[in-house]
Scaffold this active site. Structure first.
Site, PDB file in Angstrom:
ATOM      1  CE  LYS A   1      25.101 -20.014  31.784  1.00  0.00           C
ATOM      2  NZ  LYS A   1      24.376 -21.226  31.333  1.00  0.00           N
TER       3      LYS A   1
ATOM      4  CD  GLU B   1      25.432   6.674  18.714  1.00  0.00           C
ATOM      5  OE1 GLU B   1      25.087   6.893  17.533  1.00  0.00           O
ATOM      6  OE2 GLU B   1      26.618   6.762  19.096  1.00  0.00           O
TER       7      GLU B   1
ATOM      8  CB  THR C   1      22.443 -27.771  34.581  1.00  0.00           C
ATOM      9  OG1 THR C   1      22.507 -27.541  33.182  1.00  0.00           O
ATOM     10  CG2 THR C   1      23.688 -28.510  35.020  1.00  0.00           C
TER      11      THR C   1
ATOM     12  CE1 TYR D   1      25.853 -29.991  31.339  1.00  0.00           C
ATOM     13  CE2 TYR D   1      23.507 -30.241  31.789  1.00  0.00           C
ATOM     14  CZ  TYR D   1      24.617 -29.440  31.650  1.00  0.00           C
ATOM     15  OH  TYR D   1      24.497 -28.093  31.788  1.00  0.00           O
TER      16      TYR D   1
ATOM     17  CB  THR E   1      22.202 -21.469  34.306  1.00  0.00           C
ATOM     18  OG1 THR E   1      22.782 -22.322  33.318  1.00  0.00           O
ATOM     19  CG2 THR E   1      22.341 -22.081  35.674  1.00  0.00           C
TER      20      THR E   1
END
Ligand SMILES: NC(=O)CC[C@H](N)C(=O)O
Length: 332
Positions: free
Chosen positions: A168, A289, A15, A29, A95
């Site tokens: 993110k 677990e 971006t 975009y 990103t």
């Protein structure tokens, strides 16, 4: 005045190099349109903090980043950082997978010189685009003494994040990159790097990984745990010949009875199984677990599944011994 540091910008798309139909287009975009020379020209302030040079390595949206891109990028970063007239590297990047490229490079870059990965959440054509200030901060950070030896860094939104722990956290907002709970490393304040902490895990010049002779990485995929979990994905990964599977388990990496049974069989057939967590926070604890000694699985510790995939791939380039692989998960 002191001589300015030399910073090389390796551009890969995203971006930060994106363009939209109008100045208010912030979603929908096109990423990866603008070349590195134009990115540099758009921020004349860069010339005040560094002597910058640009190189277009790729021009892609980062969801298309793959293992071969990573190997090529890592080799180029290592080459560039060997030069005595380069003080630091900035990588412009989409990103969506910035945290993965950052962690990969954090494990395979063989230098103490700063490597800073930067992106933007708004395209270059948007009002209040964040790319220019993010690029300015990234170049200043890559040229700073403070960033030397800190491992690969991610900087957006005035923050300095460590490659290992950053993720993110929001699909569209500017304050999306965080290291939930473990914390960011510092801030960029008017172009000055302010560090408050550093990662305790080994990175860059201290790791045992070497990509210089690698052309591919072992295949490792991730299956996601949910209620009503089935074995379709892990069956397909095994049939495709994967060397390893990361299981993004529920909670502390818990596994349904059927999934545990199938993963145990696949481990006996030689596929490496790493137990991780879909929660995104906290350690996946060995023996918690699952009886990992008995099933011969490894656990991801606090790595997210997408980062556990990277470490498992690199680990498998060195060893097939799951005790050794577990040691690596506690080291990096
Ligand atoms: N904000 C962004 O950079 C996302 C654009 C694109 N999906 C990418 O990751 O390259």
């Amino acid at each position: 005045a002191d001589k300015l540091p030399n910073v090389m910008i390796l551009a890969t798309g995203g971006t930060i190099a994106g363009t939209g139909a109008t100045s208010t287009t912030t979603v929908g975009y096109t990423a990866a349109k603008i070349g590195v020379e134009r990115l540099i020209e758009a921020v004349p302030e860069l010339q005040k903090v560094a002597q910058v040079k640009g190189e277009q390595v790729f021009q892609i949206a980062s969801e298309n980043m793959n293992n071969e891109h990573w190997l090529k990028l890592a080799k180029r970063v290592n080459e560039v950082l060997k030069k005595s007239d380069v003080d630091g590297v900035v990588i412009t990047h989409g990103t969506d997978t910035i945290e993965e490229t950052a962690y990969f490079l954090n494990l395979v870059v063989k230098s103490k010189k700063p490597v800073v990965i930067v992106g933007a959440m708004r395209p270059a054509t948007a009002i209040s685009a964040d790319g220019p200030i993010n690029l300015y901060n990234a170049v200043a950070l890559a040229g700073s003494k403070e960033a030397v030896g800190q491992g690969v860094l991610v900087s957006l939104n005035d923050e300095i994040q460590g490659a290992r722990d950053v993720t993110k956290t929001n699909t569209i907002t500017g304050h999306t990159f965080r290291a939930p709970e473990l914390g960011s490393l510092g801030y960029m304040v008017s172009g000055q790097a302010k560090f408050y902490r550093s990662s305790t895990r080994k990175h860059t010049s201290e790791t045992e990984f070497d990509v210089s002779r690698l052309e591919t990485l072992p295949a490792v995929d991730i299956a996601y745990g949910t209620a009503n979990a089935n074995t379709l994905a892990i069956d397909a990964f095994a049939a495709a010949g994967d060397a390893g599977i990361v299981y993004a388990g529920t909670g502390d990496g818990s596994l349904s009875t059927a999934v545990r049974a199938r993963l145990t069989e696949l481990r006996q057939q030689g596929i490496h199984i790493n137990r991780s967590s879909r929660t995104g926070n906290g350690p996946t604890v060995r023996g918690g677990e699952n009886d990992d000694d008995k099933t011969d699985f490894t656990v991801s510790d606090t790595l997210t599944p997408q980062k556990a995939r990277i470490l498992l791939m690199l680990a498998l380039t060195k060893t097939k011994d799951s005790k050794e692989i577990q040691r690596m998960f506690y080291t990096y």
